[in-house]
Scaffold this active site. Structure first.
Site, PDB file in Angstrom:
ATOM      1  N   ARG A 227     -25.337 -11.869  -2.227  1.00 38.98           N
ATOM      2  CA  ARG A 227     -26.428 -11.555  -3.012  1.00 38.98           C
ATOM      3  C   ARG A 227     -25.914  -9.885  -3.307  1.00 38.98           C
ATOM      4  O   ARG A 227     -26.358  -9.460  -4.346  1.00 38.98           O
ATOM      5  CB  ARG A 227     -27.694 -11.531  -2.406  1.00 38.98           C
ATOM      6  CG  ARG A 227     -28.260 -13.007  -2.251  1.00 38.98           C
ATOM      7  CD  ARG A 227     -29.445 -13.192  -1.418  1.00 38.98           C
ATOM      8  NE  ARG A 227     -30.548 -12.427  -1.953  1.00 38.98           N
ATOM      9  CZ  ARG A 227     -31.272 -12.836  -3.068  1.00 38.98           C
ATOM     10  NH1 ARG A 227     -30.817 -14.098  -3.662  1.00 38.98           N
ATOM     11  NH2 ARG A 227     -32.154 -12.082  -3.644  1.00 38.98           N
TER      12      ARG A 227
ATOM     13  N   ASP B 257     -33.840  -8.468 -12.650  1.00 39.72           N
ATOM     14  CA  ASP B 257     -34.165  -9.565 -11.628  1.00 39.72           C
ATOM     15  C   ASP B 257     -33.172 -10.737 -11.819  1.00 39.72           C
ATOM     16  O   ASP B 257     -32.593 -11.072 -12.914  1.00 39.72           O
ATOM     17  CB  ASP B 257     -35.710 -10.272 -12.144  1.00 39.72           C
ATOM     18  CG  ASP B 257     -36.151 -11.002 -11.241  1.00 39.72           C
ATOM     19  OD1 ASP B 257     -35.932 -10.997  -9.904  1.00 39.72           O
ATOM     20  OD2 ASP B 257     -36.740 -11.958 -11.575  1.00 39.72           O
TER      21      ASP B 257
ATOM     22  N   GLU C 165     -42.882  -6.633  -4.058  1.00 33.37           N
ATOM     23  CA  GLU C 165     -42.504  -7.932  -3.459  1.00 33.37           C
ATOM     24  C   GLU C 165     -41.118  -7.932  -3.085  1.00 33.37           C
ATOM     25  O   GLU C 165     -40.916  -8.896  -1.986  1.00 33.37           O
ATOM     26  CB  GLU C 165     -42.508  -9.098  -4.597  1.00 33.37           C
ATOM     27  CG  GLU C 165     -43.965  -9.335  -5.236  1.00 33.37           C
ATOM     28  CD  GLU C 165     -44.797 -10.102  -4.277  1.00 33.37           C
ATOM     29  OE1 GLU C 165     -44.445 -10.922  -3.677  1.00 33.37           O
ATOM     30  OE2 GLU C 165     -45.989  -9.346  -3.978  1.00 33.37           O
ATOM     31  N   ASN C 166     -40.230  -6.905  -3.145  1.00 34.73           N
ATOM     32  CA  ASN C 166     -39.028  -6.817  -2.651  1.00 34.73           C
ATOM     33  C   ASN C 166     -38.821  -6.405  -1.346  1.00 34.73           C
ATOM     34  O   ASN C 166     -37.877  -6.907  -0.696  1.00 34.73           O
ATOM     35  CB  ASN C 166     -37.986  -5.836  -3.658  1.00 34.73           C
ATOM     36  CG  ASN C 166     -37.751  -6.435  -4.875  1.00 34.73           C
ATOM     37  OD1 ASN C 166     -37.898  -5.637  -5.960  1.00 34.73           O
ATOM     38  ND2 ASN C 166     -37.464  -7.736  -5.118  1.00 34.73           N
ATOM     39  N   TRP C 167     -40.214  -6.018  -0.667  1.00 36.21           N
ATOM     40  CA  TRP C 167     -40.313  -5.550   0.535  1.00 36.21           C
ATOM     41  C   TRP C 167     -39.903  -6.917   1.463  1.00 36.21           C
ATOM     42  O   TRP C 167     -39.560  -6.844   2.600  1.00 36.21           O
ATOM     43  CB  TRP C 167     -41.374  -4.963   0.910  1.00 36.21           C
ATOM     44  CG  TRP C 167     -41.283  -3.677   0.496  1.00 36.21           C
ATOM     45  CD1 TRP C 167     -42.076  -3.200  -0.647  1.00 36.21           C
ATOM     46  CD2 TRP C 167     -40.769  -2.588   0.953  1.00 36.21           C
ATOM     47  NE1 TRP C 167     -42.063  -1.757  -0.800  1.00 36.21           N
ATOM     48  CE2 TRP C 167     -40.922  -1.004   0.260  1.00 36.21           C
ATOM     49  CE3 TRP C 167     -39.664  -2.343   2.136  1.00 36.21           C
ATOM     50  CZ2 TRP C 167     -40.389   0.014   0.699  1.00 36.21           C
ATOM     51  CZ3 TRP C 167     -39.305  -1.134   2.446  1.00 36.21           C
ATOM     52  CH2 TRP C 167     -39.435   0.239   1.650  1.00 36.21           C
TER      53      TRP C 167
ATOM     54  N   HIS D  85     -26.406  -7.412  -6.788  1.00 37.03           N
ATOM     55  CA  HIS D  85     -26.823  -6.364  -6.815  1.00 37.03           C
ATOM     56  C   HIS D  85     -25.881  -5.055  -7.471  1.00 37.03           C
ATOM     57  O   HIS D  85     -26.160  -4.418  -8.374  1.00 37.03           O
ATOM     58  CB  HIS D  85     -27.528  -5.765  -5.729  1.00 37.03           C
ATOM     59  CG  HIS D  85     -28.571  -6.647  -5.058  1.00 37.03           C
ATOM     60  ND1 HIS D  85     -29.653  -7.407  -5.981  1.00 37.03           N
ATOM     61  CD2 HIS D  85     -28.739  -7.386  -3.830  1.00 37.03           C
ATOM     62  CE1 HIS D  85     -30.295  -8.079  -5.364  1.00 37.03           C
ATOM     63  NE2 HIS D  85     -29.733  -7.965  -4.113  1.00 37.03           N
TER      64      HIS D  85
ATOM     65  N   ARG E 207     -37.879  -9.129   1.229  1.00 35.46           N
ATOM     66  CA  ARG E 207     -36.205  -9.755   1.348  1.00 35.46           C
ATOM     67  C   ARG E 207     -35.998  -9.280   2.777  1.00 35.46           C
ATOM     68  O   ARG E 207     -36.730  -8.489   3.601  1.00 35.46           O
ATOM     69  CB  ARG E 207     -35.601  -8.919   0.378  1.00 35.46           C
ATOM     70  CG  ARG E 207     -35.842  -9.452  -0.984  1.00 35.46           C
ATOM     71  CD  ARG E 207     -34.984  -8.672  -1.848  1.00 35.46           C
ATOM     72  NE  ARG E 207     -35.472  -8.992  -3.283  1.00 35.46           N
ATOM     73  CZ  ARG E 207     -34.517  -9.174  -4.425  1.00 35.46           C
ATOM     74  NH1 ARG E 207     -33.468  -8.483  -4.440  1.00 35.46           N
ATOM     75  NH2 ARG E 207     -34.875  -9.429  -5.583  1.00 35.46           N
TER      76      ARG E 207
ATOM     77  N   GLY F 110     -29.080 -11.334  -7.234  1.00 41.11           N
ATOM     78  CA  GLY F 110     -28.693 -11.882  -6.165  1.00 41.11           C
ATOM     79  C   GLY F 110     -28.325 -13.347  -6.243  1.00 41.11           C
ATOM     80  O   GLY F 110     -27.680 -14.046  -5.691  1.00 41.11           O
TER      81      GLY F 110
END
Length: 125
Positions: free
Chosen positions: A15, A2, A49-51, A19, A53, A5
């Site tokens: 970002r 985590d 939760e990354n969806w 990664h 972005r 970015g």
């Protein structure tokens, strides 16, 4: 895994650069863990939760993930790493699902360290 970015942005980079660096760090952690005799390692790689972005960032993450599975992880599994995946893999893009399946099958008989990649997971699942 985590903050890659945000780290890149603090360095004045995009970002996606963060990664890419994070993927290299993860590769190093896997190798170090295996060398130290760690038996199980779980890397939390992509949460539900990354969806949220931007779509371009999500697509980049999936392409980076597949690229690593198809190239760099072959080196890792040649050192005895067994790779498995947890989470809602069936909800990921087909290319990601197929890459996960291929690498799991290629590493099935390895027993130096079990690497579990958590993908599309959430705390409530």
């Amino acid at each position: 895994m985590d903050g890659n970015g945000r780290w890149a942005q603090k360095k004045g980079k995009k970002r996606n650069f963060g990664h890419e660096v994070g993927a290299q760090v993860a590769e190093n952690v896997i190798e170090w863990s295996a060398d130290l005799g760690v038996r199980y390692l779980t890397l939390y790689s992509f949460s539900t939760e990354n969806w949220k972005r931007p779509e371009s960032e999500v697509n980049f993450l999936f392409k980076l993930f597949v690229k690593y599975l198809e190239t760099r992880m072959l080196k890792i599994i040649s050192k005895g790493v067994r790779m498995r995946f947890s989470g809602r893999i069936d909800k990921l893009p087909l290319e990601v699902q197929n890459a996960c399946s291929r690498i799991e099958n290629k590493s099935l008989n390895n027993d130096k360290i079990d690497l579990i990649m958590a993908l599309n997971y959430g705390g409530r699942q």
